[in-house]
Design an enzyme around this catalytic site. Structure first.
Site, PDB file in Angstrom:
ATOM      1  N   GLY A 122     -90.565  -8.104  -5.032  1.00  0.00           N
ATOM      2  CA  GLY A 122     -90.861  -9.527  -4.926  1.00  0.00           C
ATOM      3  C   GLY A 122     -91.236 -10.169  -6.257  1.00  0.00           C
ATOM      4  O   GLY A 122     -91.378  -9.499  -7.289  1.00  0.00           O
ATOM      5  N   HIS A 123     -91.428 -11.484  -6.207  1.00  0.00           N
ATOM      6  CA  HIS A 123     -91.719 -12.251  -7.415  1.00  0.00           C
ATOM      7  C   HIS A 123     -93.061 -11.841  -8.031  1.00  0.00           C
ATOM      8  O   HIS A 123     -94.017 -11.524  -7.332  1.00  0.00           O
ATOM      9  CB  HIS A 123     -91.723 -13.754  -7.109  1.00  0.00           C
ATOM     10  CG  HIS A 123     -92.763 -14.159  -6.110  1.00  0.00           C
ATOM     11  ND1 HIS A 123     -92.586 -14.015  -4.757  1.00  0.00           N
ATOM     12  CD2 HIS A 123     -93.997 -14.692  -6.273  1.00  0.00           C
ATOM     13  CE1 HIS A 123     -93.657 -14.450  -4.126  1.00  0.00           C
ATOM     14  NE2 HIS A 123     -94.543 -14.855  -5.016  1.00  0.00           N
ATOM     15  N   ASN A 124     -93.082 -11.818  -9.368  1.00  0.00           N
ATOM     16  CA  ASN A 124     -94.277 -11.531 -10.171  1.00  0.00           C
ATOM     17  C   ASN A 124     -94.746 -10.081 -10.101  1.00  0.00           C
ATOM     18  O   ASN A 124     -95.771  -9.736 -10.696  1.00  0.00           O
ATOM     19  CB  ASN A 124     -95.468 -12.427  -9.788  1.00  0.00           C
ATOM     20  CG  ASN A 124     -95.193 -13.893  -9.971  1.00  0.00           C
ATOM     21  OD1 ASN A 124     -94.333 -14.287 -10.753  1.00  0.00           O
ATOM     22  ND2 ASN A 124     -95.910 -14.732  -9.238  1.00  0.00           N
TER      23      ASN A 124
END
Length: 214
Positions: A122-124
């Site tokens: 996922g993001h980050n």
């Protein structure tokens, strides 16, 4: 690089890459040397980021552990991902693996890390070096994974937590809270492997125990 691959503007890919059919490399993604990318993998898609103007039902039950004062209609507002993805040297992505771009900062995959088929990052998220993420592993947004971590098939990692160096998690383990370095985990929720095995031994004895008590 073979045919049917798309590489967006500003992407930088190091030497000796092998990028196979149907792979998609997003804008401004940076990738180190000796990258191997199997068919259908996607690097740099938008993160799955949505918010509500008021406190959402999800936020409410996370605070109360399941109690909701009022169920009301809510609509989602999209947050665009302005960050990118940074991948180190000697990384391999399996078929249909996906790595989302960061919301503002980059999603990071450390050198030597290998992602199996159908892994989602996922993001980050920040993944350390020399990790093994096996088939259908999912890591939710903004979590940090240390070095040399092994997540067996179908492991899940909750958002915004830390998994320490050298953690090994058995198949289908679900990690909902921080995991200290060197821990061997199993189960949902994740427990020390020996604790999980002992707990299930006790559960299997419950029928006999109830009969004895009766």
């Amino acid at each position: 690089i073979v045919v049917y691959v798309s590489i967006a503007e500003g992407a930088v890919i190091g030497a000796d890459a092998l990028i196979l059919q149907g792979a998609r490399i997003g804008a401004r993604v940076t990738i180190g040397d000796r990258f191997i990318c199997h068919p259908g993998a996607v690097v740099g898609a938008d993160g799955f980021s949505f918010v509500t103007p008021e406190k959402s039902g999800v936020e409410e039950i996370r605070q109360t552990l399941g109690t909701r004062d009022e169920i009301r209609a809510q609509s989602w507002t999209r947050i665009h991902s302005l960050g990118t993805v940074q991948i180190g040297d000697d990384v391999e992505l399996g078929a249909n693996a996906t790595i989302d771009r960061g919301t503002v900062r980059a999603t990071v995959i450390g050198p030597g890390t290998k992602l199996d088929n159908l892994v989602h990052v996922g993001h980050n998220v920040q993944v350390g070096r020399d990790c093994l993420l096996c088939g259908q592993v999912g890591i939710a947004g903004s979590s940090r994974i240390g070095d040399r971590v092994v997540l067996a098939g179908q492991c899940g990692v909750s958002d915004n937590i830390f998994v320490g160096d050298d953690v090994i998690a058995g198949g289908a383990t679900k990690i909902f809270s921080n995991a200290p370095a060197g821990r061997v985990l199993l189960g949902s929720p994740a427990l020390k492997m020996e604790t999980h095995v002992e707990a299930w031994k006790n559960i299997r004895r419950l029928g006999r125990l109830f009969a004895q008590v009766a």
